[in-house]
Design a protein around this motif. Structure first.
Motif, PDB file in Angstrom:
ATOM      1  N   SER A  63       0.834  -1.142  -0.092  1.00 38.76           N
ATOM      2  CA  SER A  63      -0.067   0.015  -0.069  1.00 38.76           C
ATOM      3  C   SER A  63       0.846   1.130   0.164  1.00 38.76           C
ATOM      4  N   LEU A  64       0.800   2.077  -0.884  1.00 37.71           N
ATOM      5  CA  LEU A  64       1.480   3.417  -1.057  1.00 37.71           C
ATOM      6  C   LEU A  64       0.608   4.471  -1.425  1.00 37.71           C
ATOM      7  N   GLY A  65      -0.597   4.438  -0.515  1.00 41.33           N
ATOM      8  CA  GLY A  65      -1.457   5.492  -0.685  1.00 41.33           C
ATOM      9  C   GLY A  65      -1.178   6.538   0.323  1.00 41.33           C
ATOM     10  N   CYS A  66      -2.259   7.561   0.424  1.00 40.94           N
ATOM     11  CA  CYS A  66      -2.275   8.588   1.295  1.00 40.94           C
ATOM     12  C   CYS A  66      -3.226   8.920   2.135  1.00 40.94           C
ATOM     13  N   GLY A  67      -4.303   7.656   2.146  1.00 38.41           N
ATOM     14  CA  GLY A  67      -5.380   7.707   3.177  1.00 38.41           C
ATOM     15  C   GLY A  67      -5.959   6.278   3.118  1.00 38.41           C
ATOM     16  N   ASN A  68      -7.237   6.229   3.837  1.00 38.07           N
ATOM     17  CA  ASN A  68      -8.088   5.016   3.555  1.00 38.07           C
ATOM     18  C   ASN A  68      -9.449   5.355   3.140  1.00 38.07           C
ATOM     19  N   PRO A  69      -9.692   5.325   1.858  1.00 37.39           N
ATOM     20  CA  PRO A  69     -11.010   5.672   1.274  1.00 37.39           C
ATOM     21  C   PRO A  69     -12.114   4.781   1.738  1.00 37.39           C
ATOM     22  N   THR A  70     -11.761   3.339   1.972  1.00 37.40           N
ATOM     23  CA  THR A  70     -12.716   2.412   2.420  1.00 37.40           C
ATOM     24  C   THR A  70     -13.307   2.948   3.818  1.00 37.40           C
ATOM     25  N   ALA A  71     -12.507   3.616   4.750  1.00 31.44           N
ATOM     26  CA  ALA A  71     -12.968   4.117   5.912  1.00 31.44           C
ATOM     27  C   ALA A  71     -13.932   5.245   6.216  1.00 31.44           C
ATOM     28  N   LEU A  72     -13.968   5.919   4.854  1.00 29.75           N
ATOM     29  CA  LEU A  72     -14.414   7.280   4.882  1.00 29.75           C
ATOM     30  C   LEU A  72     -15.632   7.223   3.920  1.00 29.75           C
ATOM     31  N   ILE A  73     -15.995   6.126   3.435  1.00 26.43           N
ATOM     32  CA  ILE A  73     -17.266   6.086   2.635  1.00 26.43           C
ATOM     33  C   ILE A  73     -18.019   4.757   2.754  1.00 26.43           C
ATOM     34  N   GLU A  74     -19.283   4.955   3.009  1.00 27.18           N
ATOM     35  CA  GLU A  74     -20.253   3.830   3.322  1.00 27.18           C
ATOM     36  C   GLU A  74     -20.572   2.875   2.142  1.00 27.18           C
TER      37      GLU A  74
END
Length: 290
Positions: A63-74
């Protein structure tokens, strides 16, 4: 080679190298410079212990991302999710669990090494409702109106044609579909040479948009209700080693970058379709008095 092709080739080389490092040794290379580990403050501590426990170790390491989109979208059971620039597959596998067997999660990546790693991670995780596609985020290989939610993790900033990426995202989303990505953005004016130095560190390619420009491009592509939520702020001390070795006077730089380089959760919605299909409007009673 034109500038867009050059950027694309650099991205392939960097992320291909990262995938090979994970595959061969089980540890991720930094996305900027394998010897500097310069992206550690960006990519670390993005996923909970519970989330990481659901996944193969190599999916987490890649994982080389800068966030966690799965935690912030239902995400809801039965939905179709598309991850733009899916890398080792961490966000695709997490999304697949959330949408359940009746849903599906697609991962799109242009790097052969990352696709091979992602498919191996999928097999190890035993997740069936996933499909990894080879392609470019500027040319998404899916039909119009076929996806409920688009996610992405620090990838759109790498594209040399962000307008096209956003138009493609709009095209494949269903009416009412949601765009929900983590990305690096800048906030306010920064001198060009400083912007380039910081973004080579933060974004690993100097391509991050200004926050307001990002929102404007989303609206131009047809989206509505575009917004940003800052999730992490980067400062000069995080990047000191990288910047010093790049010949930058860090102490002179510090006052000009405070609060200017951030990760953000970027949201937008494709407008719902007008009521034109049979049965979607209030039925008219034949012969009723008007």
């Amino acid at each position: 080679m034109d500038s867009k092709a050059s950027v694309q080739q650099q991205v392939k080389e960097k992320y291909g190298s990262a995938a090979r490092a994970v595959t061969d040794s089980g540890s991720a290379q930094a996305c900027c410079d394998p010897g500097l580990r310069c992206c550690d403050p960006i990519t670390t501590n993005l996923y909970s212990a519970g989330e990481k426990g659901e996944l193969p170790a190599k999916a987490v390491q890649a994982s080389l991302g800068c966030g966690n989109p799965t935690a912030l979208i239902e995400l809801k059971p039965g939905q179709v999710v598309l991850d733009l620039g899916s890398g080792g597959g961490i966000d695709v596998l997490l999304s697949a669990r959330r949408v359940g067997p009746a849903g599906k999660a697609y991962g799109l990546d242009m790097t052969d090494e990352m696709l091979a790693l992602a498919r191996a991670n999928q097999q190890q995780a035993g997740v069936e409702n996933v499909e990894f596609l080879k392609g470019e985020i500027e040319n998404i290989p899916l039909p119009d109106n076929s996806v409920d939610v688009i996610i992405s993790n620090c990838v759109i900033n790498l594209s040399a044609d962000k307008d096209r990426v956003l138009r493609e995202a709009f095209r494949v989303l269903k009416p009412g579909g949601r765009f929900a990505v983590s990305d690096v953005v800048t906030r306010g004016p920064v001198p060009a040479e400083i912007r380039a130095s910081m973004l080579l560190w933060v974004g690993c390619m100097a391509g991050a948009l200004d926050e307001q420009e990002y929102l404007s491009k989303l609206h131009a592509a047809g989206f509505e209700a575009a917004s940003t939520e800052i999730t992490r702020e980067y400062n000069v001390e995080d990047a000191r080693r990288f910047l010093v070795e790049a010949g930058v006077d860090v102490d002179a730089l510090a006052p000009q970058v405070a609060g200017k380089f951030v990760s953000a959760f970027v949201r937008a919605t494709k407008p719902a379709a007008a009521c034109c299909a049979p049965g979607c409007c209030t039925p008219v009673t034949i012969g009723a008095n008007n």
